[in-house]
Design a protein around this motif. Structure first.
Motif, PDB file in Angstrom:
ATOM      1  N   UNK A 468      63.138 -39.799 -11.416  1.00 27.14           N
ATOM      2  CA  UNK A 468      63.740 -40.753 -10.477  1.00 27.14           C
ATOM      3  C   UNK A 468      64.408 -41.898 -11.221  1.00 27.14           C
ATOM      4  N   UNK A 469      63.797 -42.358 -12.294  1.00 30.14           N
ATOM      5  CA  UNK A 469      64.422 -43.405 -13.106  1.00 30.14           C
ATOM      6  C   UNK A 469      65.764 -42.948 -13.656  1.00 30.14           C
ATOM      7  N   UNK A 470      65.802 -41.704 -14.099  1.00 31.02           N
ATOM      8  CA  UNK A 470      67.052 -41.172 -14.646  1.00 31.02           C
ATOM      9  C   UNK A 470      68.122 -41.074 -13.565  1.00 31.02           C
ATOM     10  N   UNK A 471      67.735 -40.634 -12.382  1.00 31.08           N
ATOM     11  CA  UNK A 471      68.709 -40.459 -11.297  1.00 31.08           C
ATOM     12  C   UNK A 471      69.259 -41.803 -10.813  1.00 31.08           C
ATOM     13  N   UNK A 472      68.389 -42.810 -10.699  1.00 32.30           N
ATOM     14  CA  UNK A 472      68.821 -44.109 -10.188  1.00 32.30           C
ATOM     15  C   UNK A 472      69.382 -45.005 -11.277  1.00 32.30           C
ATOM     16  N   UNK A 473      69.027 -44.745 -12.533  1.00 31.56           N
ATOM     17  CA  UNK A 473      69.510 -45.586 -13.628  1.00 31.56           C
ATOM     18  C   UNK A 473      68.796 -46.906 -13.757  1.00 31.56           C
ATOM     19  N   UNK A 474      67.651 -47.061 -13.077  1.00 33.48           N
ATOM     20  CA  UNK A 474      66.888 -48.311 -13.163  1.00 33.48           C
ATOM     21  C   UNK A 474      66.135 -48.375 -14.493  1.00 33.48           C
ATOM     22  N   UNK A 475      66.145 -49.538 -15.117  1.00 36.85           N
ATOM     23  CA  UNK A 475      65.415 -49.714 -16.368  1.00 36.85           C
ATOM     24  C   UNK A 475      63.912 -49.594 -16.091  1.00 36.85           C
ATOM     25  N   UNK A 476      63.157 -48.865 -16.926  1.00 37.94           N
ATOM     26  CA  UNK A 476      61.727 -48.651 -16.672  1.00 37.94           C
ATOM     27  C   UNK A 476      60.934 -49.936 -16.545  1.00 37.94           C
ATOM     28  N   UNK A 477      61.314 -50.979 -17.312  1.00 37.38           N
ATOM     29  CA  UNK A 477      60.543 -52.225 -17.268  1.00 37.38           C
ATOM     30  C   UNK A 477      60.736 -52.986 -15.946  1.00 37.38           C
ATOM     31  N   UNK A 478      61.666 -52.550 -15.135  1.00 43.25           N
ATOM     32  CA  UNK A 478      61.882 -53.197 -13.838  1.00 43.25           C
ATOM     33  C   UNK A 478      61.185 -52.442 -12.706  1.00 43.25           C
ATOM     34  N   UNK A 479      60.326 -51.501 -13.079  1.00 38.60           N
ATOM     35  CA  UNK A 479      59.540 -50.771 -12.086  1.00 38.60           C
ATOM     36  C   UNK A 479      58.057 -51.006 -12.346  1.00 38.60           C
ATOM     37  N   UNK A 480      57.327 -51.263 -11.275  1.00 44.49           N
ATOM     38  CA  UNK A 480      55.878 -51.430 -11.371  1.00 44.49           C
ATOM     39  C   UNK A 480      55.206 -50.496 -10.357  1.00 44.49           C
ATOM     40  N   UNK A 481      54.243 -49.739 -10.825  1.00 38.12           N
ATOM     41  CA  UNK A 481      53.474 -48.836  -9.963  1.00 38.12           C
ATOM     42  C   UNK A 481      52.155 -49.512  -9.615  1.00 38.12           C
ATOM     43  N   UNK A 482      51.886 -49.667  -8.305  1.00 39.19           N
ATOM     44  CA  UNK A 482      50.622 -50.252  -7.861  1.00 39.19           C
ATOM     45  C   UNK A 482      49.713 -49.132  -7.353  1.00 39.19           C
ATOM     46  N   UNK A 483      48.532 -49.074  -7.933  1.00 42.56           N
ATOM     47  CA  UNK A 483      47.555 -48.067  -7.517  1.00 42.56           C
ATOM     48  C   UNK A 483      46.204 -48.734  -7.310  1.00 42.56           C
ATOM     49  N   UNK A 484      45.421 -48.198  -6.401  1.00 45.18           N
ATOM     50  CA  UNK A 484      44.105 -48.764  -6.118  1.00 45.18           C
ATOM     51  C   UNK A 484      43.065 -48.202  -7.075  1.00 45.18           C
TER      52      UNK A 484
END
Length: 612
Positions: A468-484
């Motif tokens: 998904x990062x590759x498809x959207x071109x978003x830099x990885x450091x601008x994504x945060x995954x929240x998990x419980x």
């Protein structure tokens, strides 16, 4: 001897003795004496052989019509008929009726053709008892080659056949018992199954009605069992079911009976138990799941139950109604946060119908473009700016209207629809953040996406993030995954492996709702995560409660010692904000900064707070 024997002369001992007395020829005398000795010896051997045969072999002779013309003593002994009762009778006098007609047709076909027949025959004696004989029938042929007599030679094999019959009977009985057991028991847990439940309930209802006694039906369903199956495999899922069954049997003992219906569904029945008495029993059932389940020597799994209860006769007077109402109460328990119990009440039927309606529409919500993403900013204390945000899902259905997340998210998790929803949110969030950062709305913003425990534990989750990062071109450091925390409770090593891969990609990971799950400091220090989000339940009363302050202070101190940033959720007042600032919290998220808002409003809030 040939000088004495003619074609029509058969020597006997008496005839030879007569000849010996009359002869005067010495040579003839000696020859006769020699033959007398030989014949005497032969008759002795014949007599001994005849007695031996007669003692061990059952002999019978019939004519070509099957009428008995001769039997020996052994025949009389085993058949318990006298010789006079047998002679002249048809051989069917000893027929036991055990063999089919085709059996004897084949036997007569064989011997009528002059062939020897061999087989095992079950006969009936005069007193009605049965005996088995191994039989050989020899046809005696006349000059034309046709059978004139049939000699049957039999040996008694009753003892062996009876033992064999008993063995076969025992095996058949055992097989029948096994088949019956399988029909009425679950193959995985050996617990009684739904068929047994139906039969037992019919008897219990009849008895309870006669004596005026209540009983309780408990519907117990494991929470998030589908997630365990999907992430760890059905083998581990089966092991968990088996261990749950063992614990329930050990705890309940003889007080009630446990049934397994299917999947993660257990039914428990407590004869004589009233509504008031079920509170203590339900708490005891919940305690069964307090200890972690250790499976295959490596998997540590926490699971909880949702429990629904119906009482006879108040909630139903037949087992279908009782079971349906217990199921409905269980569903309400699951909707109320799981790991709890509910006793059935009439209003729950409407609640259950509503949940089923939500599920029906939820399955088509993505295709019909009914979801919308809202954004809630997080404010950084050090800069007083918005540097990140959390995505929150909203659903507006044309029939149901605005459906709150606390209603549809639990249903999505139970049905597995949450995976598809997660993927949609993840892609939409990344695309939107890429758009904002490309347009230089403000400083680069990091966007946080909540991921369900079920989705995170899937083997392909990290690959999905990367693609998904590759498809959207978003830099990885601008994504945060929240998990419980519940995402980590099953297979720690696999979770750490996935977290490490995400960190190596540059993606941030936050632990959401920290403090309300199965927190383990030992595991926490191993997780390659970036931040902890303190649950709102610790923040809401922090200004008035010194104990809450102490807990939050400890959480913040622990996080900083582990080089983690701390985000406080549910901040709604300036007083709480200032207190958290003093405690060293890094970021705050709550109504004081902003409620979750649509895209356009979020842009205005960021410009206003950041001054851009």
């Amino acid at each position: 001897m040939n000088i004495f024997l003619k074609n029509d002369f058969t020597p006997t001992l008496d005839s030879l003795h007569n000849l010996l007395d009359k002869t005067t020829d010495k040579e003839v005398f000696l020859e006769l004496e020699k033959n007398i000795k030989q014949l005497s010896k032969f008759e002795q051997h014949y007599s001994m052989l005849s007695k031996a045969i007669d003692a061990s072999i059952i002999i019978g002779i019939t004519d070509q019509r099957g009428c008995i013309v001769y039997v020996n003593e052994k025949f009389c002994e085993i058949s318990k008929y006298s010789r006079s009762e047998l002679l002249g009778q048809n051989h069917r006098i000893v027929n036991s009726g055990y063999h089919e007609k085709d059996f004897f047709k084949e036997m007569w076909r064989t011997i009528a053709h002059g062939e020897v027949w061999e087989g095992e025959v079950k006969n009936r004696a005069k007193d009605g008892s049965n005996y088995w004989v191994k039989t050989t029938i020899l046809p005696i042929l006349d000059d034309r080659g046709k059978p004139s007599l049939y000699i049957s030679l039999r040996t008694d094999i009753t003892e062996g056949k009876v033992a064999q019959e008993k063995l076969v009977e025992a095996l058949n009985n055992s097989a029948q018992e096994e088949i019956k057991f399988m029909a009425y028991h679950d193959s995985l847990t050996n617990l009684p199954n739904k068929r047994m439940f139906n039969e037992d309930m019919t008897k219990l209802i009849t008895h309870s009605s006669q004596v005026g006694q209540d009983f309780a039906v408990v519907f117990l369903d494991l929470d998030r069992f589908k997630q365990i199956n999907d992430s760890l495999g059905h083998t581990i899922g089966d092991m968990l079911i088996q261990e749950v069954a063992i614990r329930l049997k050990e705890r309940i003992g003889s007080r009630g009976r446990i049934y397994r219906f299917a999947g993660d569904e257990f039914i428990l029945v407590f004869p004589g138990c009233t509504k008031d008495g079920m509170e203590e029993v339900s708490e005891e059932l919940l305690s069964v799941f307090e200890e972690v389940f250790v499976l295959a020597n490596s998997y540590q799994i926490f699971t909880t139950p949702s429990i629904g209860i119906s009482i006879f006769p108040e909630h139903g007077q037949d087992f279908d109604t009782l079971l349906k109402n217990a199921d409905t109460a269980m569903f309400v328990a699951k909707s109320n946060g799981r790991n709890t119990y509910q006793v059935y009440e009439a209003w729950m039927n409407e609640h259950h119908r509503e949940a089923l309606t939500i599920e029906q529409h939820l399955r088509q919500a993505i295709e019909k473009n009914e979801f919308e993403i809202y954004f809630q900013p997080k404010m950084d204390f050090s800069s007083e700016r918005i540097k990140s945000m959390e995505t929150l899902l909203r659903w507006k259905n044309p029939i149901l209207g605005n459906v709150q997340p606390d209603k549809f998210i639990p249903i999505a998790e139970e049905t597995g629809l949450i995976i598809k929803i997660d993927e949609w949110v993840l892609e939409q969030a990344r695309r939107q953040n890429k758009e904002w950062n490309d347009a230089r709305l403000t400083d680069p913003l990091r966007i946080a996406v909540n991921i369900s425990a079920l989705h995170f534990r899937l083997p392909n989750f990290v690959s999905l993030v990367e693609d998904t990062l590759k498809k959207t071109g978003l830099a990885p450091e601008l994504l945060e995954i929240e998990i419980t925390e519940s995402s980590f409770i099953d297979n720690i090593d696999e979770c750490i492996n996935s977290l490490t891969k995400l960190r190596n990609m540059g993606v941030f990971v936050a632990i959401d709702d920290f403090g309300i799950g199965y927190s383990s400091l030992n595991y926490l220090r191993k997780f390659p995560i970036s931040s902890l989000k303190i649950d709102r339940s610790f923040i809401q009363e922090i200004a008035e409660n010194q104990e809450e302050i102490a807990i939050v202070r400890a959480m913040i101190y622990l996080s900083h010692e582990l080089n983690l940033r701390v985000v406080a959720e549910g901040t709604e007042t300036k007083e709480v904000i200032e207190l958290l600032r003093e405690l060293g919290c890094n970021e705050v998220q709550g109504y004081y900064v902003s409620r979750p808002v649509p895209k356009q409003e979020f842009e205005k809030i960021v410009r206003r707070i950041n001054g851009d």
